[in-house]
Enzyme design. Structure first.
Site: not given
Length: 376
Positions: A57, A59, A62, A75, A97
């Site tokens: 994840d 991005k 994070n 995260d 995401t």
């Protein structure tokens, strides 16, 4: 940390906020600044992958920044660990995401966690340089169609180097997608690149270096008589032997080492000390280690630079009984996981000696391995 009634979670205090906020307030970043953050991101993700951890994840929301602008990956709630990889060597949980997720994850047929993370890194690089997403649609199915085809356009202000690199990362074909190792060698990426550095571990070397640095040639010393030291191992008494045996070590009453990768291991052998030393030298050289020897002590240093510099291993042969020797291996520098892999792969140990009995360290159990010329 925990008491009987409370659990305390201690985290690093990161004051710079999310990288996402920086992009939102400033818009696109200048190429040099974007490259700096991307270099740090690749170093961090590469380190995670070396541990078998896949974030899944990645991005800008994070990615945090400390007071000095150093990137912190956060995260790991969706991250995958080695035990989640199935028999086919792939991960199968669809997560992440949508705008940042790799096409193979959406297909739900299994995917390589490292390659999927790298795709997300490519999207992040695009966002840093452009100020907007490469794949963005209000309709989820239309968004996925664009991701499957890698259908995006680089803005005209992208340099040719960054444009080429992004297109190689955002390659829907996992077989031809660039790897992290290739990214690190990329000309655009290399500009101003600083390889990762790691804090030095607080490890007692027990005067390992001093043993090998003794010259004995100081002009301030008056030598009355010099005798050659015999290359015989130090004799251990019963108390020393018990203190080194994991099963009898009383420290387990006061400390817990759940999941910790050990920095040392030991085994015993009935072979003569000089044979043990010679086998060590032979095995270490074949595995790419430089060897320094003094009496019954060896210092092995890997020629290849690892994640935390050169792996260094101190080895000593100790006499337990007239016909029984203990061999101790301790990591004195470098990466603990690389030391662990050397031992677990048993490439080093398989060179050695009949009747090996492991008495502690990485193996956690007492086991006996026997060497046979027939290969049994």
């Amino acid at each position: 940390m925990a008491s009987k009634t409370k659990i305390f979670i201690v985290l690093e205090f990161v004051t710079g906020g999310e990288l996402f906020d920086k992009i939102s307030s400033k818009g696109r970043l200048k190429e040099d600044e974007a490259r700096k953050y991307f270099q740090q991101l690749i170093n961090a993700v590469n380190y995670c992958h070396s541990r078998g951890v896949f974030h899944r994840d990645l991005k800008p929301e994070n990615l945090l920044l400390d007071a000095n602008g150093i990137l912190k990956v956060s995260d790991f709630g969706l991250s995958a660990l080695p035990q989640q990889v199935r028999e086919d060597g792939l991960l199968h949980t669809t997560c992440g995401t949508p705008n940042y997720v790799a096409p193979e994850v959406i297909k739900n047929k299994g995917y390589d966690g490292a390659k999927a993370d790298l795709w997300s890194c490519g999207v992040i690089l695009f966002v840093l340089l452009a100020g907007f997403l490469p794949f963005e649609e209000s309709n989820l199915m239309e968004l996925y169609k664009k991701i499957f085809k890698a259908e995006f356009l680089c803005p005209p202000w992208f340099s040719s180097g960054s444009r080429k690199l992004i297109k190689r990362i955002l390659d829907p074909n996992t077989e031809t997608r660039i790897t992290i190792a290739e990214i690190i060698e990329n000309e655009w990426f290399q500009k101003g690149y600083r390889p990762p550095t790691f804090e030095q571990e607080d490890v007692s070397l027990d005067d390992v270096d001093a043993i090998f640095d003794e010259s004995g040639d100081s002009k301030n010393l008056v030598v009355v008589r010099r005798e050659e030291q015999s290359a015989t191992p130090v004799t251990m008494n019963a108390f020393e032997f018990i203190s080194r045996a994991q099963g009898l070590n009383l420290s387990s009453l006061f400390e817990k080492h759940m999941g910790v990768v050990k920095r040392e291991t030991r085994f015993t052998s009935k072979c003569p000390a000089n044979e043990i030393i010679s086998k060590f030298e032979e095995a270490a050289a074949s595995l790419g280690f430089d060897v320094r020897k003094k009496n019954c002590k060896l210092k092995l240093q890997a020629k290849k630079i690892g994640y935390k510099g050169h792996l260094s291993i101190a080895t000593e042969v100790l006499e337990v009984a007239p016909s029984l020797y203990m061999v101790e291996l301790r990591k004195t520098a470098g990466d603990t996981l690389e030391f662990h892999k050397v031992l677990v792969l048993r490439r080093l140990l398989d060179y050695w000696l009949p009747s090996k009995i492991y008495v502690g360290g990485n193996f956690n159990i007492i086991s006996i391995a026997r060497y046979s010329n027939s290969g049994d």
